[in-house]
Design an enzyme around this catalytic site. Structure first.
Site, PDB file in Angstrom:
ATOM      1  N   SER A 110       1.087  22.669  19.768  1.00  0.00           N
ATOM      2  CA  SER A 110       0.643  24.016  19.603  1.00  0.00           C
ATOM      3  C   SER A 110      -0.193  24.557  20.920  1.00  0.00           C
ATOM      4  O   SER A 110      -0.623  25.594  20.935  1.00  0.00           O
ATOM      5  CB  SER A 110      -0.435  24.332  18.382  1.00  0.00           C
ATOM      6  OG  SER A 110      -1.576  23.274  18.518  1.00  0.00           O
TER       7      SER A 110
ATOM      8  N   LYS B  90      -8.106  24.558  19.998  1.00  0.00           N
ATOM      9  CA  LYS B  90      -7.458  25.933  20.416  1.00  0.00           C
ATOM     10  C   LYS B  90      -8.405  26.764  21.612  1.00  0.00           C
ATOM     11  O   LYS B  90      -9.437  26.016  22.045  1.00  0.00           O
ATOM     12  CB  LYS B  90      -7.534  26.913  19.318  1.00  0.00           C
ATOM     13  CG  LYS B  90      -6.918  26.509  18.102  1.00  0.00           C
ATOM     14  CD  LYS B  90      -5.274  26.440  18.130  1.00  0.00           C
ATOM     15  CE  LYS B  90      -4.633  25.789  16.707  1.00  0.00           C
ATOM     16  NZ  LYS B  90      -3.369  25.584  16.807  1.00  0.00           N
TER      17      LYS B  90
END
Length: 294
Positions: A56, A130
């Site tokens: 991701s 993230k």
């Protein structure tokens, strides 16, 4: 004869103050205990290693990369847009599946337990990594006429984004399958985060912002494999944006000072200690790794 006796006495005194070194088989257990205690202290207060199990954050972070996370920087300031952070997701955040199977043998479980104490094992199911996109009070949306995200109405170029989500996919409140999402005003004390590989990343677009208090630390360097050794700096476009918009309209807490992060000494300490132990014992001990839901 007096001179001779003096010389002999000096040699005896020299022999008296000489200390026999401890054999390695006796010294090694002590070194291991000291190294373990130091690793626990470093893991708890300073730096923690994380293993990237999914894609991701590609191509910034690849599956199998090991990163070091500075756990003290946000005790001195708040996150900055563009930084890569490790945090604990809220109940709205669904755990992502690792790409590698998890062994449940006794040895594997014991290794994970010990590894968790020193910060190099598999993390909890709600640990994520993230990039920070929005701060408290920011209005984040997608997209402008070029398909870019906007922060407070200003489009952001993101050269690090790998394989963006499609524009024609309808938004899904529980699945980040679409690039488009309605404008979100980041609540006070929270941050809006997204993965660099938008096509596969499950992030704040569909799972909501996360509290800044949930941040574990800032990922600041890729240390393994050695061919990918690099620092994880804030991209230039975010630096330019921050110069005009240092904080959101809602208070973060402490002023996000722009001084250098306290990472140099923190990052070097574990390596200096490891070098000291290995030089003393003649051994090099390879640490286990900690996995991270990315």
């Amino acid at each position: 004869m007096q001179g001779y006796r003096g010389a002999s006495s000096g040699r005896r005194r020299g022999r008296v103050i000489r200390r026999k070194e401890m054999p390695l088989w006796q010294e090694l257990p002590l070194l291991l205990v000291v190294a373990f205690c130091l690793a626990v202290l470093i893991r708890t207060f300073l730096v923690q290693a994380f293993f990237i199990p999914s894609g991701s954050m590609e191509n910034t972070l690849l599956v199998g990369d090991r990163v070091l996370v500075n756990k003290v920087v946000y005790d001195m300031r708040d996150p900055i847009r563009g930084e890569i952070v490790v945090f604990r997701g809220t109940d709205n955040w669904a755990p992502e599946q690792p790409t590698q199977p998890i062994s449940n043998t006794f040895g594997a479980k014991l290794g994970r337990t010990i590894g968790d104490l020193v910060g190099v094992s598999r993390p909890g199911e709600r640990d994520f990594i993230k990039r920070v996109i929005g701060l408290p009070g920011d209005k984040v949306a997608c997209c402008d006429d070029k398909g870019r995200i906007t922060v407070n109405g200003e489009p952001i170029d993101e050269p690090y984004v790998e394989e963006n989500s499609p524009l024609d996919q309808p938004p899904n409140p529980r699945q980040c399958s679409s690039r488009r999402f309605a404008e979100v005003t980041v609540p006070a004390g929270e941050m809006f985060v997204m993965g660099d590989h938008r096509l596969v990343s499950q992030d704040a677009r569909c799972q909501g912002p996360v509290p800044i208090d949930n941040v574990i630390g800032r990922a600041f360097v890729v240390v393994w494999p050695t061919s990918r050794f690099t620092s994880l700096t804030v991209p230039d476009n975010w630096k330019a944006y921050a110069s005009a918009h240092p904080v959101g309209s809602a208070p973060l807490g402490a002023d996000p000072a722009r001084g250098p992060d306290p990472v140099t000494t923190t990052a070097m300490l574990p390596f200096l200690l490891s070098v000291g132990v290995s030089a003393r014992s003649g051994l090099w001990l390879r640490p286990r790794r900690r996995r991270l839901r990315s």
